[in-house]
Design a protein around this motif. Structure first.
Motif, mmCIF file in Angstrom:
data_model
loop_
_atom_site.group_PDB
_atom_site.id
_atom_site.type_symbol
_atom_site.label_atom_id
_atom_site.label_comp_id
_atom_site.label_asym_id
_atom_site.label_seq_id
_atom_site.Cartn_x
_atom_site.Cartn_y
_atom_site.Cartn_z
ATOM 1 N N VAL A 147 -39.235 -20.618 -3.998
ATOM 2 C CA VAL A 147 -40.078 -21.285 -3.001
ATOM 3 C C VAL A 147 -39.650 -22.744 -2.870
ATOM 4 C CG1 VAL A 147 -42.427 -22.085 -2.498
ATOM 5 C CG2 VAL A 147 -42.052 -19.729 -3.234
ATOM 6 N N VAL A 148 -39.388 -23.385 -3.998
ATOM 7 C CA VAL A 148 -38.972 -24.797 -3.970
ATOM 8 C C VAL A 148 -37.657 -24.945 -3.215
ATOM 9 C CG1 VAL A 148 -38.194 -26.753 -5.372
ATOM 10 C CG2 VAL A 148 -40.249 -25.481 -6.037
ATOM 11 N N VAL A 149 -36.646 -24.141 -3.565
ATOM 12 C CA VAL A 149 -35.357 -24.296 -2.881
ATOM 13 C C VAL A 149 -35.463 -23.880 -1.412
ATOM 14 C CG1 VAL A 149 -33.931 -24.192 -4.951
ATOM 15 C CG2 VAL A 149 -34.366 -22.102 -3.670
ATOM 16 N N SER A 150 -36.301 -22.923 -1.110
ATOM 17 C CA SER A 150 -36.522 -22.541 0.281
ATOM 18 C C SER A 150 -37.153 -23.693 1.067
ATOM 19 C CB SER A 150 -37.426 -21.305 0.349
ATOM 20 O OG SER A 150 -37.748 -21.007 1.688
ATOM 21 N N THR A 198 -35.801 -14.419 0.328
ATOM 22 C CA THR A 198 -35.899 -15.851 0.589
ATOM 23 C C THR A 198 -36.383 -16.633 -0.619
ATOM 24 O OG1 THR A 198 -36.406 -15.315 2.886
ATOM 25 C CG2 THR A 198 -36.843 -17.552 2.206
ATOM 26 N N ASN A 199 -37.095 -15.996 -1.527
ATOM 27 C CA ASN A 199 -37.662 -16.720 -2.665
ATOM 28 C C ASN A 199 -37.170 -16.209 -4.020
ATOM 29 O OD1 ASN A 199 -39.244 -18.382 -0.951
ATOM 30 N ND2 ASN A 199 -40.791 -16.789 -0.803
ATOM 31 N N LEU A 200 -37.365 -14.952 -4.293
ATOM 32 C CA LEU A 200 -37.093 -14.436 -5.637
ATOM 33 C C LEU A 200 -35.600 -14.481 -5.995
ATOM 34 C CD1 LEU A 200 -38.475 -13.293 -8.126
ATOM 35 C CD2 LEU A 200 -38.185 -11.013 -7.154
ATOM 36 N N ILE A 201 -34.758 -13.948 -5.140
ATOM 37 C CA ILE A 201 -33.316 -13.934 -5.450
ATOM 38 C C ILE A 201 -32.749 -15.348 -5.520
ATOM 39 C CG2 ILE A 201 -31.038 -13.240 -4.591
ATOM 40 C CD1 ILE A 201 -32.400 -10.590 -3.690
ATOM 41 N N PRO A 202 -33.008 -16.212 -4.515
ATOM 42 C CA PRO A 202 -32.488 -17.582 -4.650
ATOM 43 C C PRO A 202 -33.033 -18.316 -5.883
ATOM 44 C CG PRO A 202 -33.053 -17.154 -2.381
ATOM 45 C CD PRO A 202 -33.572 -15.993 -3.182
ATOM 46 N N GLY A 203 -34.279 -18.064 -6.258
ATOM 47 C CA GLY A 203 -34.834 -18.690 -7.458
ATOM 48 C C GLY A 203 -34.127 -18.244 -8.719
ATOM 49 N N ALA A 204 -33.834 -16.952 -8.806
ATOM 50 C CA ALA A 204 -33.117 -16.424 -9.972
ATOM 51 C C ALA A 204 -31.686 -16.969 -10.008
ATOM 52 C CB ALA A 204 -33.116 -14.900 -9.940
#
Length: 164
Positions: free
Chosen positions: A52-55, A15-21
């Motif tokens: 975290v921001v995009v989530s 939910t955080n690391l992969i979407p952030g990358a």
């Protein structure tokens, strides 16, 4: 670094690391913004924060819009709590659902960033004013996220206090 990675749950990774990358990659690839690379540790922290921001954009902005137009529907939260305790697969489905929402949010946030880049060129906004606008946006986003999370906690407390 290994200790940090070991403490990240699959939920946080998906939910955080992969979407952030992915967000950082797309932003650089589309020449919107390059977050740079200082070290592997800093990159992981940056990707996690971006995720975290995009989530939060997905949770606080996208989800209510999609609920409002009837694209998705959510049942009463207390029913969700009961169902989740009876069916462990719901947690797996929820994780997948949140990943998809985060990916949609990555794309929405990328489009918004591209719009800001175009507007900055058209209106001759300074980098400093864009940065200040971003900080204000993040403040409002995380205030709304804090309120939403507090409401979830309160709903769970109320649910468990109503149990016989």
């Amino acid at each position: 670094m290994g200790d940090i990675a070991a403490k990240l749950s699959s939920y946080n990774i998906f939910t955080n690391l992969i979407p952030g990358a992915v967000f950082a990659f797309i932003m650089k690839r589309l020449d919107i913004y390059d977050f740079g690379s200082l070290s592997a540790v800093v990159d992981v922290i940056m990707y996690y924060f971006l995720g975290v921001v995009v989530s939060r954009v997905g949770s606080v902005i996208l989800q209510p819009v999609l609920n409002g137009i009837g694209f998705v529907k959510h049942d009463d939260y207390s029913k969700f709590i009961v169902a989740e305790s009876k069916d462990p697969k719901i947690a797996v489905f929820l994780e997948s659902s949140n990943l998809y929402r985060s990916i949609c949010s990555v794309l929405l946030t990328t489009l918004a960033a591209y719009g800001v880049k175009l507007a900055a060129g058209y209106f001759a906004w300074s980098l400093r004013s864009i940065e200040l606008g971003t900080v204000i946006f993040l403040l409002v986003l995380f205030l709304l996220s804090y309120r939403k999370q507090t409401m979830f906690i309160e709903n769970r407390v109320q649910h468990h206090n109503q149990q016989p």
